[in-house]
Design an enzyme around this catalytic site. Structure first.
Site, mmCIF file in Angstrom:
data_model
loop_
_atom_site.group_PDB
_atom_site.id
_atom_site.type_symbol
_atom_site.label_atom_id
_atom_site.label_comp_id
_atom_site.label_asym_id
_atom_site.label_seq_id
_atom_site.Cartn_x
_atom_site.Cartn_y
_atom_site.Cartn_z
ATOM 1 N N LYS A 1 0.864 -1.188 0.000
ATOM 2 C CA LYS A 1 0.000 0.000 0.000
ATOM 3 C C LYS A 1 0.889 1.221 0.000
ATOM 4 O O LYS A 1 2.001 1.197 0.537
ATOM 5 C CB LYS A 1 -0.871 0.021 1.256
ATOM 6 C CG LYS A 1 -2.086 0.896 1.115
ATOM 7 C CD LYS A 1 -3.126 0.147 0.314
ATOM 8 C CE LYS A 1 -4.484 0.773 0.344
ATOM 9 N NZ LYS A 1 -5.495 -0.185 -0.116
HETATM 10 N N1 GLU Z 1 -7.111 0.066 -3.498
HETATM 11 C C1 GLU Z 1 -7.855 -1.117 -3.836
HETATM 12 C C2 GLU Z 1 -7.923 -2.055 -2.650
HETATM 13 O O1 GLU Z 1 -7.793 -1.649 -1.523
HETATM 14 C C3 GLU Z 1 -7.355 -1.774 -5.103
HETATM 15 C C4 GLU Z 1 -5.942 -2.229 -5.094
HETATM 16 C C5 GLU Z 1 -5.427 -2.709 -6.435
HETATM 17 O O2 GLU Z 1 -6.173 -2.766 -7.389
HETATM 18 O O3 GLU Z 1 -4.233 -3.007 -6.498
HETATM 19 O O4 GLU Z 1 -8.177 -3.217 -2.784
#
Ligand code: GLU
Length: 428
Positions: free
Chosen positions: A117
């Site tokens: 993240k």
């Molecule tokens: N931000 C989204 C999540 O928390 C998508 C992450 C992604 O597609 O890599 O799952």
């Protein structure tokens, strides 16, 4: 299942960090599968953390410096994967907790990624579009050393979107050559996939459909309350209304909400917010405006937190929420103590890394299309998403039943097992 309690009190963000929320839930599942102590340590801690200072030239000529993070939690099952959020409260612990959730999410969906993240501590509403672009480009430069289609692949998250991904792609490609698979959630005209933008909301709906069938809460005509009307909540409301025949009776955004017991006119409300207006100012269809705190007091069948984390807490609403099931559209909306309270009250929770996994699942399809230089139709994307998320749901449901545990504990147990196995096979 029970649905009791009709009053509510003011929700506030919990003081418990994302990191500690994840830690306590992790332990429960690790105990269930008898995970070795050394493996708990590997899986609890991040593989790599990058923290950067990001100087940005503001429109008035000043330079402002923002702090950013990219935390790679685990890459045993594939390249690290996860979004980047821009938020004034994004900090190290929050980003770390969210990175770990991505590891469990990709493992539970059984897609070949790990978890990561990113976050920048910034209020993007205070930046102009050009400032936002400069921030994104600078942040990308500073973390690009750990990114790449086989290392770590960013995507949208809170307050970031396809445009931000386009800037990331441009910045990354200017150093490494054209690399569309380096980022997902891109605009379709830049190699993004059809169906990615709505994917998280669509995935939430697919999970609700399965749960509805299994637990006898037919979606058609059922009452849904959605807290949050951004990418997840907005698409979910639209799809539930159009494809599932559900009655969306209340929604809210940061400014407040609207409620209508007969069901909101979702397409009209979406047209209103698409014009940049807040939900609370919607005059339409016989509904009434409510303050943000009231959203938690409305009796309903399905309650979907679809905004920020830490909104269902012991101190505020966990004892009074009045729904048949909580569906976590957001990441980490329920604190562990609130989770226990809901369990005691007999209110089931469909956990975030099952309910909202549609986004990263379609990111996987986007990445695959980019690597193969081949395009899928929207129908194909939806079909695959349905199959993948339903399979994960069935696994969780069956284990929860078999072991007499919550969906969250079962989901963790499945994910932990998969990541631990990959670690062991790699020699750890
Ligand atoms: N931000 C989204 C999540 O928390 C998508 C992450 C992604 O597609 O890599 O799952």
């Amino acid at each position: 299942m029970t649905a009791t309690g009709r009053s509510g009190s003011a929700p506030a963000r919990t003081t418990m960090s994302g990191k500690s929320i994840v830690e306590s839930q992790f332990e429960r599942a690790a105990n269930l599968i008898g995970l070795d102590q050394y493996m708990r340590r590997i899986l609890m801690r991040p593989f790599r953390e990058v923290q950067v200072e990001v100087p940005v030239r503001m429109d008035d000529g000043r330079i402002e410096v923002f702090t950013g993070y990219r935390i790679q939690h685990n890459g045993a099952r594939g390249p690290c994967k996860g979004g980047i959020r821009y938020h004034p409260e994004a900090d190290h612990d929050e980003v770390l907790g969210l990175a770990a959730i991505m590891t469990w999410k990709t493992a539970l969906m059984d897609i070949p990624f790990g978890g990561a993240k990113g976050g920048v501590t910034v209020d993007p509403k205070k930046l102009s579009k050009l400032e936002l672009e400069r921030l994104t480009r600078r942040f990308t430069q500073r973390i690009s050393i750990v990114l790449g289609p086989y290392r770590d692949i960013p995507a949208p998250d809170v307050n970031t979107n396809a445009q931000v991904m386009a800037w990331i792609l441009d910045e990354f490609s200017s150093r490494h050559g054209y690399t569309p698979a380096a980022v997902t959630g891109k605009p379709v005209s830049l190699g993004g996939t059809l169906g990615r933008e709505e994917a998280t909301g669509r995935g939430v709906m697919y999970v609700m459909m399965e749960y509805a069938r299994d637990f006898g809460i037919p979606l058609k005509g059922s009452r849904v309350v959605i807290q949050g009307f951004g990418n997840v909540g907005g698409h979910l409301a639209r799809l539930l209304h159009a494809e599932a025949g559900a009655k969306v009776i209340a929604v809210s955004d940061v400014s407040g909400g609207v409620v209508n017991e007969k069901g909101l006119d979702v397409p009209a409300l979406l047209a209103h917010t698409a014009a940049g207006k807040p939900v609370v100012e919607w005059p339409g269809g016989g509904g009434r405006a409510i303050a943000n705190t009231e959203i938690w007091t409305i009796p309903c069948d399905w309650l979907v937190p679809a905004a920020l984390g830490g909104v269902i807490t012991r101190e505020t609403n966990a004892r009074t929420i009045d729904c048949k099931v909580v569906v976590e559209g957001a990441n980490e909306p329920t604190t562990p103590i609130a989770d226990l309270i809901l369990e005691e009250r007999g209110i089931p929770v469909i956990p975030d890394f099952l309910a909202n996994a549609g986004g990263v699942t379609v990111s996987y399809y986007e990445w695959s299309q980019n690597l193969q230089q081949y395009r899928w139709t929207h129908e194909q994307v939806n079909r695959e998403l349905h199959a993948t998320i339903t399979k994960a749901y069935v696994g969780v449901r069956d284990l929860a039943k078999q072991r007499g545990v919550t969906f969250r504990t079962a989901a963790y147990a499945i994910a932990l097992q998969r990541v631990a196995e990959a670690e062991r096979l790699r020699g750890n």
